[in-house]
Motif scaffolding. Structure first.
Motif, mmCIF file in Angstrom:
data_model
loop_
_atom_site.group_PDB
_atom_site.id
_atom_site.type_symbol
_atom_site.label_atom_id
_atom_site.label_comp_id
_atom_site.label_asym_id
_atom_site.label_seq_id
_atom_site.Cartn_x
_atom_site.Cartn_y
_atom_site.Cartn_z
ATOM 1 N N ARG A 161 0.818 -1.218 0.000
ATOM 2 C CA ARG A 161 0.000 0.000 0.000
ATOM 3 C C ARG A 161 0.853 1.271 0.000
ATOM 4 N NH1 ARG A 161 -5.480 -0.648 1.592
ATOM 5 N NH2 ARG A 161 -6.028 -2.827 1.978
ATOM 6 N N VAL A 162 2.086 1.170 0.483
ATOM 7 C CA VAL A 162 2.929 2.369 0.588
ATOM 8 C C VAL A 162 4.223 2.262 -0.218
ATOM 9 C CG1 VAL A 162 2.026 3.059 2.836
ATOM 10 C CG2 VAL A 162 3.939 1.471 2.733
ATOM 11 N N ALA A 163 4.564 1.057 -0.686
ATOM 12 C CA ALA A 163 5.803 0.894 -1.454
ATOM 13 C C ALA A 163 5.668 -0.308 -2.385
ATOM 14 C CB ALA A 163 6.994 0.706 -0.518
ATOM 15 N N ASN A 164 6.302 -0.249 -3.523
ATOM 16 C CA ASN A 164 6.225 -1.317 -4.520
ATOM 17 C C ASN A 164 7.353 -2.326 -4.297
ATOM 18 O OD1 ASN A 164 5.411 -2.794 -6.741
ATOM 19 N ND2 ASN A 164 6.551 -1.521 -8.201
ATOM 20 N N THR A 166 8.243 -6.484 -2.400
ATOM 21 C CA THR A 166 7.650 -7.779 -2.081
ATOM 22 C C THR A 166 7.422 -7.918 -0.579
ATOM 23 O OG1 THR A 166 9.810 -8.843 -1.802
ATOM 24 C CG2 THR A 166 8.885 -8.793 -4.030
ATOM 25 N N PRO A 167 6.497 -8.794 -0.158
ATOM 26 C CA PRO A 167 6.252 -9.025 1.260
ATOM 27 C C PRO A 167 7.491 -9.500 2.017
ATOM 28 C CG PRO A 167 4.446 -9.905 -0.037
ATOM 29 C CD PRO A 167 5.507 -9.479 -1.015
ATOM 30 N N LEU A 168 8.402 -10.199 1.298
ATOM 31 C CA LEU A 168 9.634 -10.656 1.946
ATOM 32 C C LEU A 168 10.436 -9.474 2.472
ATOM 33 C CD1 LEU A 168 11.622 -12.893 2.691
ATOM 34 C CD2 LEU A 168 12.612 -12.687 0.393
ATOM 35 N N VAL A 169 10.464 -8.390 1.714
ATOM 36 C CA VAL A 169 11.158 -7.173 2.154
ATOM 37 C C VAL A 169 10.510 -6.645 3.427
ATOM 38 C CG1 VAL A 169 11.747 -4.797 1.544
ATOM 39 C CG2 VAL A 169 11.886 -6.598 -0.182
ATOM 40 N N SER A 170 9.191 -6.736 3.480
ATOM 41 C CA SER A 170 8.465 -6.293 4.675
ATOM 42 C C SER A 170 8.900 -7.083 5.903
ATOM 43 C CB SER A 170 6.960 -6.453 4.458
ATOM 44 O OG SER A 170 6.240 -6.154 5.640
ATOM 45 N N VAL A 171 9.007 -8.393 5.748
ATOM 46 C CA VAL A 171 9.419 -9.253 6.868
ATOM 47 C C VAL A 171 10.848 -8.938 7.294
ATOM 48 C CG1 VAL A 171 9.836 -11.628 7.597
ATOM 49 C CG2 VAL A 171 7.820 -11.091 6.222
ATOM 50 N N VAL A 172 11.717 -8.730 6.308
ATOM 51 C CA VAL A 172 13.121 -8.421 6.611
ATOM 52 C C VAL A 172 13.222 -7.092 7.368
ATOM 53 C CG1 VAL A 172 15.365 -7.838 5.612
ATOM 54 C CG2 VAL A 172 14.048 -9.756 4.693
ATOM 55 N N ILE A 173 12.535 -6.074 6.870
ATOM 56 C CA ILE A 173 12.574 -4.771 7.535
ATOM 57 C C ILE A 173 12.007 -4.869 8.945
ATOM 58 C CG2 ILE A 173 11.672 -2.414 7.489
ATOM 59 C CD1 ILE A 173 11.661 -2.576 4.451
ATOM 60 N N PRO A 233 -15.759 4.298 7.779
ATOM 61 C CA PRO A 233 -17.028 3.562 7.642
ATOM 62 C C PRO A 233 -16.808 2.053 7.701
ATOM 63 C CG PRO A 233 -16.284 4.346 5.502
ATOM 64 C CD PRO A 233 -15.354 4.955 6.524
ATOM 65 N N ALA A 234 -17.863 1.340 8.080
ATOM 66 C CA ALA A 234 -17.767 -0.121 8.182
ATOM 67 C C ALA A 234 -17.617 -0.770 6.810
ATOM 68 C CB ALA A 234 -19.002 -0.663 8.900
ATOM 69 N N ASP A 235 -18.228 -0.183 5.789
ATOM 70 C CA ASP A 235 -18.141 -0.745 4.436
ATOM 71 C C ASP A 235 -16.717 -0.611 3.895
ATOM 72 O OD1 ASP A 235 -20.827 -1.265 4.570
ATOM 73 O OD2 ASP A 235 -21.418 0.568 3.512
ATOM 74 N N ASN A 236 -16.197 -1.716 3.364
ATOM 75 C CA ASN A 236 -14.846 -1.753 2.776
ATOM 76 C C ASN A 236 -13.749 -1.413 3.780
ATOM 77 O OD1 ASN A 236 -15.887 -2.332 0.150
ATOM 78 N ND2 ASN A 236 -16.334 -0.154 -0.125
ATOM 79 N N HIS A 237 -14.056 -1.559 5.056
ATOM 80 C CA HIS A 237 -13.052 -1.251 6.083
ATOM 81 C C HIS A 237 -11.896 -2.251 5.986
ATOM 82 C CE1 HIS A 237 -11.197 0.010 9.782
ATOM 83 N NE2 HIS A 237 -12.181 0.845 10.051
ATOM 84 N N PRO A 238 -10.646 -1.776 5.893
ATOM 85 C CA PRO A 238 -9.516 -2.698 5.699
ATOM 86 C C PRO A 238 -9.077 -3.413 6.976
ATOM 87 C CG PRO A 238 -8.717 -0.459 5.816
ATOM 88 C CD PRO A 238 -10.214 -0.373 5.859
ATOM 89 N N GLY A 239 -9.544 -2.986 8.150
ATOM 90 C CA GLY A 239 -9.140 -3.595 9.407
ATOM 91 C C GLY A 239 -8.132 -2.745 10.169
ATOM 92 N N TYR A 240 -8.033 -3.013 11.467
ATOM 93 C CA TYR A 240 -7.215 -2.157 12.326
ATOM 94 C C TYR A 240 -5.729 -2.222 11.982
ATOM 95 C CZ TYR A 240 -4.915 -0.213 16.403
ATOM 96 O OH TYR A 240 -4.104 0.535 17.212
ATOM 97 N N LEU A 241 -5.207 -3.409 11.697
ATOM 98 C CA LEU A 241 -3.773 -3.534 11.411
ATOM 99 C C LEU A 241 -3.375 -2.720 10.186
ATOM 100 C CD1 LEU A 241 -2.534 -7.195 12.062
ATOM 101 C CD2 LEU A 241 -1.867 -5.081 13.224
ATOM 102 N N VAL A 242 -4.234 -2.702 9.185
ATOM 103 C CA VAL A 242 -3.937 -1.911 7.980
ATOM 104 C C VAL A 242 -3.937 -0.429 8.315
ATOM 105 C CG1 VAL A 242 -4.772 -1.249 5.699
ATOM 106 C CG2 VAL A 242 -4.825 -3.647 6.389
ATOM 107 N N VAL A 243 -4.947 0.018 9.075
ATOM 108 C CA VAL A 243 -5.018 1.427 9.473
ATOM 109 C C VAL A 243 -3.794 1.795 10.309
ATOM 110 C CG1 VAL A 243 -6.324 3.142 10.808
ATOM 111 C CG2 VAL A 243 -7.535 1.473 9.383
ATOM 112 N N LEU A 244 -3.417 0.917 11.219
ATOM 113 C CA LEU A 244 -2.242 1.176 12.054
ATOM 114 C C LEU A 244 -0.982 1.284 11.201
ATOM 115 C CD1 LEU A 244 -0.765 1.420 14.774
ATOM 116 C CD2 LEU A 244 -0.744 -1.087 14.898
ATOM 117 N N GLY A 245 -0.815 0.349 10.255
ATOM 118 C CA GLY A 245 0.367 0.372 9.405
ATOM 119 C C GLY A 245 0.448 1.633 8.565
ATOM 120 N N VAL A 246 -0.672 2.032 7.974
ATOM 121 C CA VAL A 246 -0.687 3.259 7.165
ATOM 122 C C VAL A 246 -0.445 4.473 8.059
ATOM 123 C CG1 VAL A 246 -2.080 4.721 5.652
ATOM 124 C CG2 VAL A 246 -2.234 2.229 5.468
#
Length: 325
Positions: A161-164, A166-173, A233-246
């Motif tokens: 959502r914030v950088a192009n 791979t998820p592996l980079v996310s885990v490493v960071i 809003p509840a519709d299309n809500h991405p969840g707390y972890l996504v909001v926290l990460g952003v």
């Protein structure tokens, strides 16, 4: 920690960072205009009215939790110094410091100035106040590292959502960030040798102090992000972890930009990172965040400053009247 610190004053670097902050506001404002030029005031008003009374209350409660955690920063620092200061005074001082710094920008009106004025009245030396300021800043940084590391590992796809990358980079960071936190804990436990950076002489605090830092730091960020979470809003809500990460990404960018209150930076980042939610709803949630976390505390902090200065002036006046003529 110990540090030789003179009375805080504005430097040339303050002006430079102020200009950088204003430039960031202008750039973010331009990008924000491009995103929102097709959104009407009525759409934003409708999004605000769609927030339930319960969610307004939950967002307000999250705000109280965030500022309680910020006050805990100062209480932990005072405990580290081995001083005893009434918790009510510490809470008011912390609240005022962060409310002003969040809105005006630390580069323009440093929290060091507020803390220096307040804690000198309680007998702390400039050196001790310098330690307290550094300690509070480090507690925040520690909380950011810990919360970011946990989110990046628990939700590796979030980094898309914030950088192009791979998820592996996310885990490493995330792993690197948690290792840095672990090294700090290890240094406290084993009492590693202090290190010096310029005038700053850093010693590892006691392990009980570190454990409180590891709770207070993330708690403030978790509560601040919850304000936005409850306002979406509840519709299309991405969840707390996504909001926290952003929120962690946008808040870090806002701090780096030195834009007062992260003006424009938070909005641009959230709009880009939450494409599944209508832009009007995202903007409404951020308006709630700014009202609860920034503007209302700012207004109240001005009253606290006025009250403190009035008390100090009155005390000095009474002392002068008591002096023999």
């Amino acid at each position: 920690m110990s540090v030789v610190e003179a009375k805080p004053k504005l430097k040339r670097s303050d002006l430079i960072w102020t200009l950088i902050g204003l430039s960031a506001v202008v750039l973010s404002g331009f990008l924000l205009y491009r995103e929102l030029r097709n959104i009407s005031f009525e759409e934003i008003k409708g999004s605000l009215e769609a927030i339930t009374h319960m969610n307004w209350m939950l967002a307000a409660t999250a705000t109280l939790g965030a500022y309680w955690a910020l006050a805990w920063y100062d209480r932990i620092a005072v405990a580290h110094l081995g001083k005893r200061i009434p918790w009510r005074f510490i809470t008011l001082c912390s609240f005022t410091t962060y409310a002003l710094a969040h809105n005006i920008g630390a580069s323009v009106f440093s929290g060091a100035v507020v803390r220096y004025r307040a804690y000198r009245s309680k007998g702390l030396t400039p050196q001790e106040i310098g330690v307290l300021i550094v300690f509070c800043s480090f507690t925040f940084a520690l909380g950011t590292l810990l919360a970011s590391g946990c989110v990046l590992i628990a939700q590796p796809d979030l980094i898309h959502r914030v950088a192009n990358v791979t998820p592996l980079v996310s885990v490493v960071i995330g792993s690197v960030l948690l290792c840095l936190v672990g090294l700090y804990v290890l240094g406290s436990w084993r009492q590693f040798k202090p290190w010096t950076l310029g005038k700053l002489h850093v010693e590892y605090p006691r392990l009980p102090i570190v454990s409180r830092q590891l709770l207070a730091g993330p708690l403030e960020l978790l509560c601040a992000a919850a304000i936005i979470y409850f306002a979406l809003p509840a519709d299309n809500h991405p969840g707390y972890l996504v909001v926290l990460g952003v929120f962690l990404a946008s808040f870090s960018l806002a701090l780096l930009s030195h834009a007062p209150g992260g003006l424009g930076v938070l909005e641009v980042t959230f709009l880009a990172a939450l494409p599944e939610i209508p832009a009007a709803d995202v903007l409404a949630a951020l308006i709630v965040f700014r009202a609860f976390y920034l503007l209302l505390p700012f207004a109240l902090s001005l009253l606290v400053v006025l009250g403190f200065e009035w008390t100090q002036w009155k005390h000095k006046r009474d002392e002068n009247l008591d002096l023999p003529s």
